[in-house]
Every structure is written in structure tokens, then in C-alpha cells.
Design a protein around this motif. Structure first.
Motif, PDB file in Angstrom:
ATOM      1  N   PRO A 128       1.624   6.349   5.863  1.00  0.00           N
ATOM      2  CA  PRO A 128       2.230   6.167   7.193  1.00  0.00           C
ATOM      3  C   PRO A 128       3.670   5.659   7.110  1.00  0.00           C
ATOM      4  O   PRO A 128       4.521   6.078   7.884  1.00  0.00           O
ATOM      5  CB  PRO A 128       1.306   5.149   7.864  1.00  0.00           C
ATOM      6  CG  PRO A 128      -0.006   5.296   7.162  1.00  0.00           C
ATOM      7  CD  PRO A 128       0.339   5.656   5.744  1.00  0.00           C
ATOM      8  N   GLN A 129       3.941   4.763   6.157  1.00  0.00           N
ATOM      9  CA  GLN A 129       5.290   4.208   6.031  1.00  0.00           C
ATOM     10  C   GLN A 129       6.292   5.279   5.602  1.00  0.00           C
ATOM     11  O   GLN A 129       7.411   5.345   6.126  1.00  0.00           O
ATOM     12  CB  GLN A 129       5.291   3.055   5.014  1.00  0.00           C
ATOM     13  CG  GLN A 129       4.451   1.859   5.403  1.00  0.00           C
ATOM     14  CD  GLN A 129       2.978   2.050   5.075  1.00  0.00           C
ATOM     15  OE1 GLN A 129       2.566   3.082   4.548  1.00  0.00           O
ATOM     16  NE2 GLN A 129       2.184   1.035   5.410  1.00  0.00           N
ATOM     17  N   ARG A 130       5.891   6.122   4.660  1.00  0.00           N
ATOM     18  CA  ARG A 130       6.778   7.186   4.185  1.00  0.00           C
ATOM     19  C   ARG A 130       7.043   8.209   5.290  1.00  0.00           C
ATOM     20  O   ARG A 130       8.177   8.647   5.491  1.00  0.00           O
ATOM     21  CB  ARG A 130       6.146   7.873   2.978  1.00  0.00           C
ATOM     22  CG  ARG A 130       6.885   9.115   2.478  1.00  0.00           C
ATOM     23  CD  ARG A 130       8.287   8.777   2.022  1.00  0.00           C
ATOM     24  NE  ARG A 130       8.943   9.920   1.426  1.00  0.00           N
ATOM     25  CZ  ARG A 130      10.248   9.999   1.194  1.00  0.00           C
ATOM     26  NH1 ARG A 130      11.029   8.968   1.501  1.00  0.00           N
ATOM     27  NH2 ARG A 130      10.782  11.062   0.643  1.00  0.00           N
ATOM     28  N   LEU A 131       5.995   8.560   6.029  1.00  0.00           N
ATOM     29  CA  LEU A 131       6.161   9.531   7.105  1.00  0.00           C
ATOM     30  C   LEU A 131       7.060   8.972   8.207  1.00  0.00           C
ATOM     31  O   LEU A 131       7.924   9.683   8.740  1.00  0.00           O
ATOM     32  CB  LEU A 131       4.793   9.905   7.693  1.00  0.00           C
ATOM     33  CG  LEU A 131       4.789  11.032   8.733  1.00  0.00           C
ATOM     34  CD1 LEU A 131       5.386  12.305   8.156  1.00  0.00           C
ATOM     35  CD2 LEU A 131       3.381  11.276   9.242  1.00  0.00           C
ATOM     36  N   GLU A 132       6.898   7.698   8.516  1.00  0.00           N
ATOM     37  CA  GLU A 132       7.749   7.076   9.533  1.00  0.00           C
ATOM     38  C   GLU A 132       9.199   7.080   9.100  1.00  0.00           C
ATOM     39  O   GLU A 132      10.105   7.352   9.895  1.00  0.00           O
ATOM     40  CB  GLU A 132       7.281   5.641   9.799  1.00  0.00           C
ATOM     41  CG  GLU A 132       8.092   4.914  10.862  1.00  0.00           C
ATOM     42  CD  GLU A 132       7.622   3.488  11.082  1.00  0.00           C
ATOM     43  OE1 GLU A 132       8.212   2.799  11.932  1.00  0.00           O
ATOM     44  OE2 GLU A 132       6.675   3.054  10.382  1.00  0.00           O
ATOM     45  N   GLN A 133       9.454   6.801   7.816  1.00  0.00           N
ATOM     46  CA  GLN A 133      10.821   6.812   7.306  1.00  0.00           C
ATOM     47  C   GLN A 133      11.425   8.211   7.413  1.00  0.00           C
ATOM     48  O   GLN A 133      12.587   8.374   7.824  1.00  0.00           O
ATOM     49  CB  GLN A 133      10.848   6.360   5.852  1.00  0.00           C
ATOM     50  CG  GLN A 133      12.254   6.305   5.261  1.00  0.00           C
ATOM     51  CD  GLN A 133      12.267   6.343   3.750  1.00  0.00           C
ATOM     52  OE1 GLN A 133      11.479   7.060   3.139  1.00  0.00           O
ATOM     53  NE2 GLN A 133      13.138   5.561   3.142  1.00  0.00           N
TER      54      GLN A 133
END
Length: 821
Positions: A769-774
């Protein structure tokens, strides 16, 4: 043209036959081919015309497990995992057996064990680095300063400017020594200078990271000293030149003789530096960023020596963070892994140990890997894929009307002269002069860095050897090197799902074929169009080609501008488009009916008796002129032709592109100067062109268009062009492989269907989720589904393969489909 093609065909056959690696290859037993489709990964209830990426990869995307330590996991991570496991077996075999000191096996086993000996490494603390820290503290003069910079280059400690040996841009038979701006702890100057909150947050975390590392190293006044380091790096960043990798020789190829170097940096002791760096006083040094070195020269005067010492201390600790204790390694990962790159956990100790052996002794384990994992059958099969695609691309080039004759000739020459190497090198690194000890991991790393530096300097006295690889056979990426006009396909890349030796060729052409096609196109497009067939920097595209290419690229950018970022919004856009289309069709039918009634009324009225004198008498004053209504005018030029039937499997005809539309001349992504656009294109009123009526026209409708965040067609152009072009070339290569036959149906899929499924399988990816948000916060964000859907919807063959209908979400009218290469 025929003579040119004969020359080309012969050259290609010879190169592919002679340069394919046969060293250590073994013959595989015959296999019975299967489809190669990962059926369990597919979501068969999804319609191919709605979301083809979901149709092929949906089950895997829903139920796949992201490895705990990774922030994303894709096909190349799968390949790397298999390659890594195979290398681990080779290394552990060496580590379990006692070999004589100085043998390759001893070095592999002892380096691996020295990394894993954390008890010994933790007990030593910062002690292994103390001689370097004492050397830094002893700097008192310009000569000392220059000598340390020479050492920092040898030891790879990220000094303010780095030395490297590269192939000479003006004479590709020899090497050149070049500098490069360096010395920053953050990725680039923007991280230091931007006022955006995300960069401010990163700088704050970076400062705290330096504090923590200084405290681990026992450096006093860690808070104050960390601030001084960042201040010095910020000044360095101010002098860093923007985008130095644009390969513009006129700006970067600045060659200086030894006695001329003080013209750039008069306050720097070049004599001591050259001597301690092991360079000859006859050296010719290429300085790509002259202004940067001039700025660095000013800093030598304006910056306190004690601040330089702190800066050197920090970078010595930073460069050795993973070579000291586990505490240093964990703190290094906390910032560079988690904060900066969104990685969730450190890789296992064995994984990191394998990476160390690959980095230091990669050719030793690579030679064994090649022998054990490359078969003659696989090598020949991949050669055939390359051969068919090169042939298909060459034949198609002759039919591209936007290519100038001179440009076409050079493109064909480059393809004809290209060296294709498959598997691994025939020349291997000799590690005889590198000492590796089982009880000295820090020393092993320092000796390895200096050994590699010396090996690079030795190249300056040698001719370029085209058999020497710049990557390992266990690597997983296919690469094109423009300076050598060379295509490299390592053994590590030839694994499922990219290449499946037991699969029918359709899957392999869709997956591995599209990867190879990407590299082939790079030889005549992208950076490759700046290098001639001998690898010399010599841009060869004509101005007319650039203009025509811009037009085609603008069409692709405009097409992607109409794609919604969110899949939910994509669904709503499609629903809106269907309603608009139905409304427009109903309105058109009503207009046609009204016109017909009007014509009937006129016909009836002409049969009625006329009043007044004579049969042609007409009371013009009392009769209103009939109102006429016309259908909305199509926005498509009548001169556009419809696609013709494909005359041969390697020459599929696409409809010509309408070049009458105005284009934005600022569109520069993937244009011949190699620059990447940063202009933000407005897309607030965009709707998906794939939802227009079947004749390609745009109907007027009273329905308001939904307003959603859209893909930025210009900023994503490098990827969208790459996808469309590589898929198109791979398809023609597959058609050539069929020689006019239809592919056999396997697992319920035709050959053409399997080709597109193979391409889509290549793009399966999981994100944290963190990578996709970035990624979603970046202006050049292109949702993964469009790496598949955006490309296949431009292929006429895709519509035939899966019977895609006009009302399906992915449908794109024929006249709007784009083909460049």
C-alpha cells in the motif's frame, strides 16, 4: 532495397550464429510443448474486452502474496529469486568444502562465510574503519586533501567527483577516463533544494539518520556535525548540473590534458591527485560537468577544512555501513530502505551474502551458473526469436513512409551490424590478484573495491573487447549497449514466465519477444538514434523524421490523456460514453426520420394542383423556406483509409495516422534529442476516445462529461510508446515464425490469443500500500493495467483474437489506433 536486405540478412545470420555463447552449454532432452499459460493466475470470468490485464492476471493479483521484505514484486523479481537460489547452491557448495588458498572456490566460500560471521563483525565495532577516520583527521593541506580524494575514488566512498572508465564516444575501439559529479547522500539535487513537503520530510529524516550513525561511530556532537554535513551537501547540490545523462556530446564530451586541468580547478592539487590515483601524467580526462567542478573549486576556498573532514567522515561511515556491525546495517536500512524506498524489511542474511559474492566475485559463480543453466536448445530458441524479430522489423522499416531515406538506411545498417550475445561471455574476469580471507569481511570489501578500480584503469591501455560483458550471466535484464551496438540476453533472463523452454512459441514471443523487441527498437530509437552503426556518438535522424515522429507521439499522448487513473472512474467513463453514444444514435435516427418525412411531404405537395398562372407559379412571399438539418459532422478526415488485409505475416497493414491535427511542439518525450518531457498536460475535460461511436466521430451530447483524475499522456509517453512499439514488433516476429500458418490451439486458446496472454503475463505485479500510494502521487503515474490494456488495444490482431466488440471498454476505433515501429 533488395541488395541492402540481402546484405542485412546475411550479416544478421552470421552475428546471431557466431556470437551466441556456447561455452558450457549442454543439450537438453526433447520436450513436448504446452501452452505456457499460467491458467491458475487468470480470472476467466472477466471479459478480455473489459480489462485484459485483469483477465490474464486477475487471480494472481487478488491472491498473490507480496514477500514480507519487498515493496513490490514483479516478473523480474521472480526471475531474480530463481537466479539467486541457483547461485546460493553454487556458493554453499564452495563454502562446505576446503579448497587451497587462492583458488576461485576458496575465495567464493570464504567471502560468503566472512559476511555471515556476525559474531566476529559485531565484536569489532567501528575498529576496522578507524585507520580511514585517522587518515581523514590528518588532512591539513591541499595535497592531503587531493590524496584523500584519490583514495576515496579507489575505495568507492562517494567523493565529490568520481572517476570512471567508459567506452570513448568518438572512438569506440578505445576507452576514456571521465569524471562525474557525485558526493551526495540523497538521490539528487531536488531532494536538497525543493520546498515540497515530501522533500522537507526526507531531509529531516536524513539528518536524524546521520545523527544516529555518528552516535554509533562514537562521533561527538552528532547533532551539530550532522547539520554541517547537510549544509555542505546542499551547497554541492547547488552546483550539480541538471540532467547530466542526456548524452549530448557537445555538452558532455570535454577532454582535457593533465596540464590543462588547473584551468577548471586551480585550487585543487591535481599533481598529488593524479599520482595517488594511479594515473599517468599523459592522461586525457573527459569532464562532462565543467561548471560543477568550477563550483567545487570555489567550495575549496569558502568551506572550512574541518567541515570537509566531517563530510569525508560521514561518507566513509555511510559507504561501509553494511561492512561493519549489524547495528550500522540496520540503521542504514531504516533510512535508505524504509524511508527512502518504502522497503518493508531487510532481506535475509543469506540473500545479502549472495549479493555480496555476486558483486565481488560474480564472474566465478557466473561461469558455473552458465554451465548448469543454459542449454543449447534454449540458446538456439532465443536466437531464433531475435532473428525473426530483426527480420520482421527490417522489412517493416522499408514500408514506413515517415522515415527519410538516409535515416532508413542507417536504421537498417544498425540492425545488420548489431551483435547479439546470448547466455554469457566468453572472456571472464581473472581474480588471481584479489586476496579474500574468511576472518576479514571489512578488509575483503576494501581490497575488492581497490582491485576493481585497478582493473578499470588497466582498460585504458587496452582496445575495447566486444566479447567482454558489462553484466553477469546470472542477471535477469536484457540490455542494449549503444556504444557497441550490442544486444545482451543473459541466461538469468531466460526463465518462466519471461521465457519458458517447455512452452509453445506464442507465449515466448509475447513475453520474451516483447522484451527483446524493446531493446531492438532502442537501437534505432531512444538513445540509440544518437549512435551510428559503429557506436560512435553521431545523431542520425533527419529533421523530417523528428517532426513526423512528434506527430505520432502526440497521437499516443492524446490517446492516454483520455484514460482515467482509477478503475472505478474508468467504469463510469465507459458508462457515460455508452449513454452518450446511445443518445447520439437516437438523435441521428430522429433527424433521419424527420428528413424522410420532410421529403415525403415535399413529394406529396408537388403532386397537388397549383393555384395562379402557369404550372410553375409559386407564392414565394407566403411560403417559408424549409428548414434543413444535417447529421453532426465527423471529426475524421475523409481521406483516411480503412485498414487493408495483411498481405504477409510479417507486414500487417495498419490504417494511416491522421497527420492533419495540430500537435504540441513542446512534446519531447522519446524524441530524437533524448530529453524527457515534464510539461503537465491539461485533462480536466478528457473522456476516453475508445468510447466514441464506431465511425470514429464525436457526437454532440447534452450529457455532461464526468471529471476525474486522468493519466498524463505526455509524462507517461516513454512507457506507452515502449509498450505499443515492442508489442507490435514482437507480434510481427511471431507472425514470421508461423510462416503464414495459424497457431495450434492449446488449453483452449489459439496461438494469437496465447501471444497476447504471454505479453500480459509479463506485467503481473504486486505492490505494498505504501509503494502504491507513493506512485500515485507522481505526475508520471501510469496504472499497471495500462501497460497491458493501453498497448493491446492498439493492435488490430487483438480485436480479431478475442472478438472485441465496439461497446466493450477497451475498444478503440481502427482509425485511432497508433503504430510507429
Amino acid at each position: 532495397m533488395e541488395n541492402l536486405m540481402v546484405k542485412y540478412l546475411i550479416s544478421t545470420f552470421l552475428l546471431l550464429t557466431l556470437l551466441a555463447c556456447t561455452s558450457g552449454s549442454r543439450q537438453a532432452t526433447p520436450v513436448s510443448y504446452r501452452s505456457g499459460i499460467d491458467l491458475e493466475n487468470m480470472l476467466l470470468e472477466e471479459s478480455p474486452g473489459k480489462n485484459f490485464h485483469q483477465y490474464v492476471n486477475g487471480h494472481w493479483q487478488q491472491y498473490g502474496v507480496l514477500p514480507s521484505e519487498l515493496h513490490q514484486y514483479d516478473v523480474f523479481d521472480e526471475l531474480e529469486q530463481r537466479s539467486h537460489d541457483a547461485i546460493l547452491q553454487i556458493i554453499e557448495r564452495a563454502a562446505r568444502t576446503r579448497y587451497g588458498h587462492g583458488t576461485d572456490e576458496q575465495k567464493v566460500g570464504d567471502l560468503y562465510q566472512s559476511f555471515l560471521d556476525f559474531k566476529r563483525r559485531n565484536s569489532m565495532g567501528i575498529a576496522p574503519l578507524k585507520p580511514v577516520l585517522e587518515q581523514i583527521n590528518a588532512i591539513e593541506s591541499n595535497a592531503d586533501f587531493a590524496r584523500y580524494l584519490a583514495f576515496a575514488n579507489k575505495a568507492d566512498y562517494n567523493p565529490p567527483f568520481a572517476l570512471s572508465v567508459e567506452i570513448d564516444l568518438e572512438d569506440t575501439s578505445r576507452y576514456m577516463l571521465t569524471t562525474w559529479q557525485a558526493g551526495l547522500g540523497l538521490p539528487d539535487k531536488q531532494h536538497y533544494l525543493s520546498d515540497e513537503q515530501k522533500y522537507r520530510d526526507i531531509r529531516g529524516a536524513y539528518r536524524q539518520h546521520i545523527v544516529s550513525m555518528f552516535e554509533l561511530a562514537g562521533i561527538e556532537d552528532a547533532e551539530l556535525n550532522a547539520s554541517k554535513v547537510i549544509a555542505l551537501e546542499t551547497e554541492l547540490a547547488n552546483h550539480h548540473e541538471d540532467k547530466p545523462d542526456n548524452r549530448d556530446k557537445n555538452k558532455l564530451y570535454n577532454k582535457f590534458l593533465y596540464h590543462n586541468l588547473p584551468q577548471i580547478m586551480p585550487y585543487f592539487d591535481w599533481k598529488e591527485f593524479v599520482e595517488d590515483a594511479g594515473l599517468s601524467k599523459n592522461v586525457e580526462l573527459v569532464v562532462p560537468q565543467i561548471d560543477y567542478l568550477r563550483g567545487l573549486n570555489e567550495m575549496l576556498v569558502t568551506t572550512e577544512l574541518e567541515d570537509w573532514k566531517l563530510y569525508f567522515t560521514w561518507h566513509a561511515i555511510h559507504a561501509n555501513a553494511n561492512h561493519l556491525t549489524q547495528s550500522f546495517a540496520r540503521q542504514h536500512f531504516a533510512f535508505y530502505g524504509k524511508t527512502l524506498n518504502q522497503q518493508r524489511a531487510m532481506r535475509s542474511a543469506k540473500w545479502r551474502a549472495v549479493n555480496v559474492v555476486n558483486d565481488v566475485l560474480g564472474d566465478i559463480v557466473g561461469k558455473t551458473y552458465l554451465k548448469e543453466h543454459l542449454t543449447t536448445q534454449v540458446s538456439r530458441s532465443v536466437q531464433q526469436i531475435v532473428r525473426n524479430q530483426v527480420f520482421a522489423l527490417a522489412y517493416w522499416l522499408d514500408d514506413i513512409d515517415w522515415l527519410d531515406g538516409d535515416t532508413l538506411d542507417m536504421a537498417l545498417d544498425k540492425l545488420a551490424e548489431m551483435q547479439v550475445q546470448v547466455g554469457g561471455p566468453t572472456i571472464w574476469q581473472d581474480y588471481q590478484n584479489l586476496e579474500i580471507r574468511f576472518d576479514d569481511y571489512f578488509g575483503n570489501q576494501q581490497r575488492a573495491a581497490i582491485f576493481q578500480y585497478q582493473q578499470q584503469l588497466m582498460l585504458l591501455n587496452q582496445d575495447v573487447d566486444r566479447e567482454r560483458w558489462q553484466q553477469l550471466p546470472q542477471s535477469v535484464h536484457v540490455t542494449y549497449q549503444p556504444e557497441l551496438n550490442q544486444l545482451i540476453i543473459p541466461t538469468g533472463a531466460m526463465q518462466p514466465p519471461l521465457y519458458d523452454p517447455g512452452a509453445d512459441q506464442a507465449i515466448n514471443y509475447g513475453a520474451m519477444g516483447s522484451v527483446i523487441a524493446e531493446a531492438l527498437i532502442a537501437s534505432i530509437d531512444n538513445n540509440g538514434r544518437n549512435f551510428d552503426d559503429e557506436g560512435i556518438y553521431q545523431p542520425w535522424w533527419q529533421n523530417r523524421d523528428k517532426r513526423e515522429y512528434l506527430q505520432l507521439a502526440a497521437n499516443v499522448a492524446g490517446q492516454y490523456d483520455t484514460l482515467a487513473l482509477s478503475i472505478e472512474h474508468e467504469t463510469q467513463l465507459h458508462a457515460h460514453a455508452l449513454l452518450a453514444k446511445a443518445e447520439a444514435e437516437a438523435e441521428a435516427k430522429a433527424l433521419a426520420a424527420a428528413k424522410l418525412l420532410e421529403e415525403i411531404d415535399e413529394e406529396n405537395s408537388s403532386e397537388q394542383p397549383k393555384d395562379g398562372v402557369g404550372s410553375d407559379a409559386r407564392d414565394d412571399e407566403n411560403m417559408e423556406a424549409p428548414e434543413t438539418e444535417t447529421l453532426p459532422e465527423s471529426n475524421q478526415s475523409e481521406s483516411l483509409s480503412q485498414p487493408e488485409n495483411m498481405p504477409a505475416p510479417v507486414n500487417e497493414e495498419f490504417p494511416p495516422i491522421n497527420s492533419s491535427e495540430e500537435i504540441n511542439t513542446e512534446l519531447t518525450a522519446n524524441v530524437p534529442d533524448g530529453s524527457v518531457p515534464v510539461e503537465q498536460q491539461g485533462s480536466e475535460e478528457s473522456t476516453d476516445s475508445s468510447y466514441d461511436s464506431s465511425d470514429g466521430g464525436s457526437e454532440q451530447t447534452n450529457l455532461p462529461a464526468p471529471q476525474f483524475p486522468m493519466v498524463n499522456g505526455v509524462q507517461t509517453l516513454d512507457r506507452s510508446l515502449s509498450d505499443i512499439n515492442s508489442l507490435s514488433v514482437a507480434l510481427r516476429g511471431y507472425q514470421r515464425a508461423l510462416s503464414g500458418r495459424n497457431g495450434t490451439s492449446i488449453d483452449g486458446f489459439t496461438g494469437l490469443q496465447r501471444f497476447f496472454i504471454g505479453y500480459a503475463q509479463r506485467w503481473r505485479t504486486l505492490y505494498s500500500p505504501q509503494r502504491l500510494e507513493q506512485m500515485q502521487q507522481q505526475e508520471d503515474y501510469l496504472p499497471l493495467r495500462y501497460r497491458v490494456n493501453g498497448a493491446v488495444r492498439n493492435m488490430d490482431a487483438f480485436y480479431r483474437a478475442f472478438d472485441i466488440q465496439e461497446d466493450e471498454r477497451m475498444f478503440l476505433p481502427a482509425e485511432q489506433r497508433v503504430r510507429i515501429w
